[in-house]
Design a protein around this motif. Structure first.
Motif, PDB file in Angstrom:
ATOM      1  N   ARG A 112      88.745  33.250  -0.560  1.00  0.00           N
ATOM      2  CA  ARG A 112      87.608  34.138  -0.346  1.00  0.00           C
ATOM      3  C   ARG A 112      86.335  33.529  -0.930  1.00  0.00           C
ATOM      4  O   ARG A 112      85.281  33.522  -0.279  1.00  0.00           O
ATOM      5  N   LEU A 113      86.406  32.995  -2.147  1.00  0.00           N
ATOM      6  CA  LEU A 113      85.239  32.381  -2.771  1.00  0.00           C
ATOM      7  C   LEU A 113      84.747  31.178  -1.960  1.00  0.00           C
ATOM      8  O   LEU A 113      83.536  30.968  -1.803  1.00  0.00           O
ATOM      9  N   LEU A 114      85.690  30.380  -1.456  1.00  0.00           N
ATOM     10  CA  LEU A 114      85.310  29.214  -0.664  1.00  0.00           C
ATOM     11  C   LEU A 114      84.603  29.634   0.621  1.00  0.00           C
ATOM     12  O   LEU A 114      83.621  29.009   1.035  1.00  0.00           O
ATOM     13  N   SER A 115      85.097  30.699   1.250  1.00  0.00           N
ATOM     14  CA  SER A 115      84.457  31.179   2.479  1.00  0.00           C
ATOM     15  C   SER A 115      83.034  31.655   2.207  1.00  0.00           C
ATOM     16  O   SER A 115      82.135  31.449   3.028  1.00  0.00           O
TER      17      SER A 115
ATOM     18  N   GLY B 193      83.522  36.333   7.495  1.00  0.00           N
ATOM     19  CA  GLY B 193      83.228  37.229   8.611  1.00  0.00           C
ATOM     20  C   GLY B 193      82.871  36.511   9.893  1.00  0.00           C
ATOM     21  O   GLY B 193      82.549  37.152  10.900  1.00  0.00           O
ATOM     22  N   ARG B 194      82.921  35.166   9.898  1.00  0.00           N
ATOM     23  CA  ARG B 194      82.535  34.390  11.084  1.00  0.00           C
ATOM     24  C   ARG B 194      83.679  33.542  11.627  1.00  0.00           C
ATOM     25  O   ARG B 194      83.464  32.634  12.434  1.00  0.00           O
ATOM     26  N   LEU B 195      84.907  33.816  11.205  1.00  0.00           N
ATOM     27  CA  LEU B 195      86.044  33.012  11.644  1.00  0.00           C
ATOM     28  C   LEU B 195      86.506  33.465  13.027  1.00  0.00           C
ATOM     29  O   LEU B 195      86.613  34.652  13.304  1.00  0.00           O
ATOM     30  N   HIS B 196      86.779  32.484  13.880  1.00  0.00           N
ATOM     31  CA  HIS B 196      87.169  32.754  15.267  1.00  0.00           C
ATOM     32  C   HIS B 196      88.673  32.966  15.386  1.00  0.00           C
ATOM     33  O   HIS B 196      89.452  32.453  14.584  1.00  0.00           O
ATOM     34  N   ALA B 197      89.058  33.679  16.436  1.00  0.00           N
ATOM     35  CA  ALA B 197      90.467  33.775  16.806  1.00  0.00           C
ATOM     36  C   ALA B 197      90.847  32.523  17.594  1.00  0.00           C
ATOM     37  O   ALA B 197      89.992  31.830  18.152  1.00  0.00           O
ATOM     38  N   GLY B 198      92.137  32.213  17.631  1.00  0.00           N
ATOM     39  CA  GLY B 198      92.618  31.065  18.393  1.00  0.00           C
ATOM     40  C   GLY B 198      93.656  30.286  17.620  1.00  0.00           C
ATOM     41  O   GLY B 198      94.046  30.651  16.499  1.00  0.00           O
ATOM     42  N   GLU B 199      94.105  29.203  18.230  1.00  0.00           N
ATOM     43  CA  GLU B 199      95.093  28.325  17.603  1.00  0.00           C
ATOM     44  C   GLU B 199      94.370  27.128  17.006  1.00  0.00           C
ATOM     45  O   GLU B 199      93.629  26.434  17.705  1.00  0.00           O
ATOM     46  N   PHE B 200      94.596  26.901  15.707  1.00  0.00           N
ATOM     47  CA  PHE B 200      93.905  25.822  15.013  1.00  0.00           C
ATOM     48  C   PHE B 200      94.919  24.807  14.489  1.00  0.00           C
ATOM     49  O   PHE B 200      95.949  25.179  13.909  1.00  0.00           O
ATOM     50  N   ALA B 201      94.617  23.537  14.700  1.00  0.00           N
ATOM     51  CA  ALA B 201      95.523  22.468  14.300  1.00  0.00           C
ATOM     52  C   ALA B 201      95.591  22.358  12.780  1.00  0.00           C
ATOM     53  O   ALA B 201      94.583  22.514  12.084  1.00  0.00           O
ATOM     54  N   LEU B 202      96.806  22.102  12.292  1.00  0.00           N
ATOM     55  CA  LEU B 202      97.030  21.797  10.879  1.00  0.00           C
ATOM     56  C   LEU B 202      97.422  20.321  10.817  1.00  0.00           C
ATOM     57  O   LEU B 202      98.525  19.949  11.199  1.00  0.00           O
ATOM     58  N   VAL B 203      96.487  19.518  10.345  1.00  0.00           N
ATOM     59  CA  VAL B 203      96.652  18.063  10.389  1.00  0.00           C
ATOM     60  C   VAL B 203      96.894  17.537   8.979  1.00  0.00           C
ATOM     61  O   VAL B 203      96.218  17.968   8.036  1.00  0.00           O
ATOM     62  N   PRO B 204      97.867  16.624   8.805  1.00  0.00           N
ATOM     63  CA  PRO B 204      98.065  16.033   7.477  1.00  0.00           C
ATOM     64  C   PRO B 204      96.759  15.482   6.911  1.00  0.00           C
ATOM     65  O   PRO B 204      96.018  14.796   7.605  1.00  0.00           O
TER      66      PRO B 204
END
Length: 342
Positions: free
Chosen positions: A77-80, A87-98
């Motif tokens: 939360r603090l980082l956001s 409050g500006r994060l989008h819906a969808g599928e996001f890659a988790l990359v090493p």
């Protein structure tokens, strides 16, 4: 005694304050470390799926459940807040990359940089092959399931057209939730653009009246050989046969006309059984393409190699023997098909 008691309290207060400062310093350091430290992502291909309407707490809970991050929700939360993305994060599928950090992930979510997936349509597939493949991809929305081919063509804006050959074999990027109809529309548009461009630049004096005839020829070339060096040469054979009003006599068209009856071998009776696609019983091109030709096959069909060759036969290693006369061809057939080389 009273003075000593006051001194002890002062010492305790100092210790407590110093302890609080130390804890605060450590927490501050740990929080800053958290933002730039890699998440626990061991392999490629992982992702987080943020549903529409999901809360920030839901997102952090999913990351913790998947052991991607064990950091406190407060850290996230603090980082956001620091990144001004709360409050500006989008819906969808996001890659988790090493190697990805929490800061990287929140940045992708804030900018809507959703995970790109790929689906490949293979050169030489039929339209039925393409439909079967797309139906197995669980990250694509199957909005054409249950529709017949005519309905699919209507959906892509090509009502009344035969679907075979109309879609360009290519690798198409998509995001989770994209539709089958969307892939069909893009592949159809890509083929139309590719074919129109190639037709404008075609070699002169081809025995082809329309770009659709070129598409039919390209599909035959595609099915006859997988060798890039042979495609223009095979196209040349078929062009000369058309000019001389000879039957094309190409097995792939016969096989296509057999449909489900084809069991892996073309028998003599198959060559003499008439269908609209049997180029051993009918002159000229078949009525439609017999596959989805790739760019290379289209180029070969529209830029065939000049020469005198009218025949070819498979060697058995993926290549072909080309002949200009029937006697030469018969000898090649005897050698490479009947194993009676002289």
């Amino acid at each position: 005694m009273k003075v000593r008691g006051i001194a002890v309290w002062r010492v305790l207060i100092v210790v407590v304050v110093l302890g609080m400062v130390a804890v605060g310093t450590w927490v501050g350091y740990d929080w800053h470390r958290f933002g730039g430290a890699p998440l626990s992502i061991a392999a490629q291909g992982q992702s987080i799926d943020v549903a529409r309407g999901a809360s920030f707490k839901d997102i952090v809970r999913q990351l913790r459940q998947r052991d991607v991050s064990d950091a406190s929700p407060l850290y996230w939360r603090l980082l956001s807040f620091q990144m001004h993305v709360s409050g500006r994060l989008h819906a969808g599928e996001f890659a988790l990359v090493p190697g990805m950090t929490p800061r990287d992930l929140l940045s992708n979510m804030a900018t809507g940089k959703v995970m790109q997936r790929n689906v490949t349509i293979v050169d030489g597939w039929t339209f039925a092959d393409m439909r079967r493949m797309l139906a197995t991809v669980d990250t694509i929305a199957h909005d054409t399931a249950g529709l017949d081919d005519d309905a699919v063509m209507k959906l892509v804006g090509a009502e009344g057209e035969q679907p075979e050959g109309r879609f360009l074999p290519e690798t198409y990027a998509y995001v989770k939730g994209d539709t089958e109809s969307g892939i069909f529309k893009r592949a159809y548009a890509a083929m139309t653009k590719t074919l129109d461009s190639a037709w404008e630049k075609r070699a002169p004096d081809l025995p082809l009246a329309t770009s659709y005839e070129a598409l039919i020829m390209a599909s035959i070339v595609e099915k006859e050989t997988g060798r890039a060096d042979e495609r223009p040469r095979i196209a040349g054979v078929f062009m000369r046969r058309l000019r001389l009003h000879m039957m094309l006599q190409t097995d792939p068209t016969v096989i296509y006309g057999m449909g489900a009856a084809y069991e892996g071998n073309v028998r003599k009776r198959d060559l003499t059984t008439d269908t609209p696609y049997n180029t051993y019983t009918r002159f000229g091109l078949p009525p439609t393409p017999i596959a989805l030709p790739g760019r290379a096959a289209i180029e070969a069909a529209l830029h065939p190699v000049d020469g005198t060759e009218l025949y070819f036969v498979a060697r058995g290693d993926g290549s072909h023997v080309f002949s200009s006369t029937l006697d030469e061809h018969n000898r090649a057939v005897a050698c490479f098909q009947l194993k009676r080389c002289q």
